[in-house]
Design an enzyme around this catalytic site. Structure first.
Site, PDB file in Angstrom:
ATOM      1  N   CYS A   1       0.865  -1.168   0.000  1.00  0.00           N
ATOM      2  CA  CYS A   1       0.000   0.000   0.000  1.00  0.00           C
ATOM      3  C   CYS A   1       0.898   1.213   0.000  1.00  0.00           C
ATOM      4  CB  CYS A   1      -0.832  -0.065   1.270  1.00  0.00           C
ATOM      5  SG  CYS A   1      -1.263   1.501   1.985  1.00  0.00           S
TER       6      CYS A   1
ATOM      7  N   GLU B   1       0.943  -2.776  -5.874  1.00  0.00           N
ATOM      8  CA  GLU B   1       0.088  -2.669  -4.692  1.00  0.00           C
ATOM      9  C   GLU B   1      -1.388  -2.714  -5.015  1.00  0.00           C
ATOM     10  OE1 GLU B   1       1.700   0.990  -3.229  1.00  0.00           O
ATOM     11  OE2 GLU B   1       3.023  -0.159  -1.939  1.00  0.00           O
TER      12      GLU B   1
END
Ligand code: PCD
Length: 806
Positions: free
Chosen positions: A385, A760
């Site tokens: 992330c 991600e």
């Protein structure tokens, strides 16, 4: 066929450049067990370190007695905070501008905190001696709930900060408060909420979890007392930054430190920060003059090095009766544990949480984040992330669902009418970002069509009838998500880590025979950079990818860069690679022109050669040009063919995706089955479709784990309840769903090859998608919000609370 007669298409295919599903070159060694990881490094006379850790989450350390431990055969030293204090190394700076104890200094703040470091001739002796260190603790009241931590009479956790009412990110209003970070327009947003047709409000919790890479964190520190040079091997996602930090905190000159990240068995954000084990190993090596290895075990990894998420996001979303969103308000309480060690660019204490307006054109928005200390492990890493993007995406994608319920609307339609339109890009968001490019409507329609959305809704309605008629006990949930990420930190003007600007780099050397080596400031942990960055170069400089070595992770040889996390390698180092390639090409053009006896402007690049304009039979291949660069005296040109590029991106990139999940849920057992998972990703220009597909499979599986079971849980005394893989859910092939991948291509306008990050995306997008599927199944019965992870018990509990068990 010789290259005189091959078509440009055939020559391009030979390069295995951009767009080619080239097999991963690194897998030759990985699949044969020939990878070289930190624990494979064995140096002469190497010692082993192991930690004494606190059994308590909050306690005063009255005394540490190491005398019995020192008697264990093989034990060389036992370090405590007292030993590190004279060196100023008993505390270390964190990435978030806080400081953190390297070894317990007076008290402990979380279970598993490092108290003493035993160094011995082998790992077993070290472990035995750990048992013999006698620590006297005096227990203190424990706070694991961030809301309770902010109550007036909550125990003081950070006594070292007592009286300090200003922190790294501004004023602190309570002894356990770290910062308040605000973005957007509070008054305007509150006015919109007050006057709105409809306001939906919810508390959305994204639970604490952990990246848990296959390989845990570790290092080998080797101080050579003769040369004065420290070599530090480690599982570092940012080797150059680690070198600088080691230099700054140890006082060793930076040129005397060589940091090497060998093969890394997965990073996922866990290996960005600096941990006590690194500092203690370095000190122990300097003190003993011997190499010292420290590798944490699985429990230590889950308990102490990093955590992710733990955000309580209170949201309000306003809309017209027709469903046009008019405002978004969010207040987040962020549980940072005992020390603020979040890995974020300096100016962003809550990372890029202000991407929480997502894919929607929301004119007015406000975000506030309060960081809070509790008796839990520090970290706050970006687990697949880009600095809190996944929290932001989860928040907005839940809020959209909650709003759809309130409006009585279909959630796919609600998204459709609020998407930022294609013609609005570059798009300025209410919370401060400029989205580079996107075409959300096209992606959304493609996704809905691919799964047969309307038919699915009909099937779901029929199933509900059957359920109500007592014909079945299984419901269908349709999970929708359209996420927008912000990756590729970042422009140096607004992104730095500890003052180090977040550019990245690539250095290329072409060898005389036309092969090459490229070195980058990033470091692959499994992403396949050796494969994909060679492909960028192949297309840029016309040398086959198979003839290009890509090397990363050795600070003595690679150009300085900020490393690999936040899906930044492609947006930043990938751009540097293309730019360095273009410098090579520019020089190659001059060489070719000289060889062909024409003006520079009279030759043009054609796949793998320069040809004379209008005379395609007259050309010089890159191979010939490379040879000439080293062997011909070309007037006005230096010999050789090398280039380096340090790339500071003008903006971040904004990949996006449309994910849909169809889930069957057994109301009586809480057992779920993912019937279908469709993932459409748009990461701009695609370098390697096969690598991208692998990234999606891996990230979606992590997302599945997070949404459906993975959790770092504590009891009220701060005992860690999920420190083994018996309790911390890692999906095996048995649980892992089957994925259907798809794509659209909307290039980034500012990236030299139009690429955006992708690594991600699947974690960011899949978590809300799985979670929305669970929620959607129970929507007809009045469920609006239920916290993750949606394990069997919690799903059963939803059904039970809704009265579905009769
Ligand atoms: N790509 C392509 N194309 C495009 C994009 C991309 O092809 N367009 C590819 C590349 O090249 C690489 C990959 O793909 O290879 C990825 O990318 P990106 O997105 O850029 O990313 P990077 O930087 O490289 O990496 C990073 C990421 C992250 S961040 C994470 S978590 C994860 C992912 O990555 N991790 C990992 N993935 C992976 N994989 C593996 N195998 N392993 C790992 O560990 Mo963080 O912040 O750290 O949390």
């Amino acid at each position: 066929m010789n290259d005189q007669v091959m078509s440009p298409e055939q020559r391009a295919a030979n390069l295995k450049g951009m767009g080619c599903a080239r097999k991963r070159v690194e897998d030759v060694r990985f699949t044969q067990g020939k990878g070289r990881y930190v624990d494979d490094i064995k140096l002469d006379g190497m010692l082993f370190g192991d930690f004494v850790r606190s059994p308590y989450a909050h306690a005063r350390v009255v005394s540490v007695d190491t005398s019995e431990a020192m008697k264990v055969p093989g034990v060389v030293a036992v370090l405590t905070a007292q030993d590190l204090a004279p060196l100023g190394l008993h505390w270390m700076p964190t990435l978030a501008g806080d400081r953190q104890m390297v070894l317990a200094d007076g008290k402990v703040l979380f279970q598993g905190q490092e108290v003493a470091f035993v160094v011995a001739s082998d790992r077993y002796a070290a472990a035995d001696a750990v048992e013999k260190v006698v620590v006297e603790y005096e227990e203190l009241p424990v706070v694991v709930d961030p809301f309770k931590a902010l109550e007036p009479d909550a125990p003081v956790l950070r006594e070292d900060l007592e009286g300090k009412m200003t922190g790294a990110h501004g004023p602190r209003r309570h002894h356990n408060h770290i910062f308040t970070w605000e973005q957007g327009d509070k008054d305007a947003t509150e006015a919109v909420l007050a006057g709105a047709d409809v306001v939906a409000e919810e508390m959305v919790y994204y639970h604490r979890t952990h990246p848990s890479p296959l390989e845990t964190c570790g290092c080998v520190a080797a101080m050579d007392k003769v040369t004065g040079k420290l070599t530090l091997y480690g599982t570092f996602q940012a080797p150059h930054a680690i070198r600088t930090v080691v230099s700054l905190i140890s006082g060793l000159a930076e040129h005397n430190i060589r940091v090497i990240s060998p093969d890394i068995g997965g990073g996922f954000g866990n290996k960005v920060g600096a941990y006590s084990g690194y500092v203690c190993s370095v000190v122990a090596s300097i003190v003993t003059g011997k190499p010292v290895k420290w590798v944490e075990d699985r429990m230590e990894n889950l308990m102490s090095t990093a955590f992710a998420r733990d955000y309580w996001m209170h949201g309000k979303i306003a809309a017209t009766k027709e469903g046009k969103i008019t405002g978004l308000w969010c207040h987040t309480t962020a549980d940072h544990g005992g020390f603020d060690a979040c890995a974020d660019p300096t100016k962003f204490p809550a990372g890029f949480m202000n991407i929480c307006t997502g894919s929607y054109d929301i004119p007015t928005a406000y975000l506030a984040v309060d960081g809070v200390y509790t008796n839990k492990a520090p970290g706050g890493v970006a687990y697949r992330c880009s600095f809190r993007v996944t929290e932001a995406a989860y928040f907005i994608e839940r809020m959209i669902e909650v709003l759809a319920i309130k409006l009585g609307m279909d959630a796919a339609e609600l998204r459709r009418i609020n998407f930022i339109r294609k013609d609005q890009f570059p798009y300025q968001s209410a919370l401060g970002w400029e989205y580079d490019s996107g075409d959300y409507h096209t992606a959304w329609e493609k996704a809905l069509n691919a799964v047969g959305y309307d038919a699915l809704r009909k099937e779901q309605a029929q199933r509900l009838e059957d359920f109500k008629a007592g014909k079945t006990r299984k419901l269908i949930g349709i999970g929708l998500t359209h996420f927008t990420e912000i990756v590729g930190a970042g422009p140096v003007k607004n992104c730095d880590i500890l003052g180090l600007g977040m550019f990245d780099s690539c250095e290329i050397r072409i060898h005389p025979t036309g092969s090459a080596i490229a070195r980058l400031g990033t470091i692959s942990q499994g992403q396949g950079h050796a494969t994909t960055f060679a492909q960028i170069l192949a297309s840029e400089i016309g040398i086959p990818a198979d003839n290009i070595t890509v090397e990363e992770g050795d600070t003595d040889t690679a150009p300085y860069g900020l490393g690999t996390y936040g899906s930044r390698s492609t947006p930043v180092a990938g751009a540097a690679t293309a730019m360095a390639g273009r410098k090579i090409r520019a020089k190659a053009q001059m060489i070719a022109a000289w060889l062909l006896e024409v003006h520079d402007d009279d030759v043009e690049f054609d796949v793998d050669r320069f040809v004379v304009k209008g005379a395609p039979e007259r050309f010089k291949t890159m191979k010939e040009i490379a040879f000439a660069a080293y062997n011909q005296a070309i007037p006005g040109l230096e010999p050789g063919l090398e280039a380096v590029s340090y790339y500071d991106p003008p903006n971040m990139t904004y990949p996006f995706g449309a994910y849909i999940c169809v889930m069957e849920i057994d109301v009586d057992t809480g057992v779920h089955e993912v019937r279908q998972f469709y993932a459409l990703d748009d990461c701009g220009t695609r370098i390697n479709p096969m690598v991208i597909e692998g990234q999606i499979h891996g990230g979606a599986t992590e997302g599945y784990a997070i949404a459906m079971g993975q959790e770092i849980a504590y009891d009220d005394m701060g005992n860690h309840k999920s420190a083994t893989l018996m309790d911390f859910f890692i999906p095996t092939s048995w649980e892992t769903p089957t994925y259907q991948t798809d794509f659209t291509v909307t290039p980034s306008p500012h990236h030299p090859i139009g690429a955006k990050g992708v690594g991600e995306s699947p974690n960011v997008g899949s978590v809300p998608c799985f979670s929305n599927a669970v929620h959607d199944a129970f929507r007809p019965f009045g469920l609006t919000q239920s916290h993750m992870p949606h394990d069997q018990w919690r799903i059963w509990k939803i059904a039970n609370d809704l009265g579905l068990h009769g």
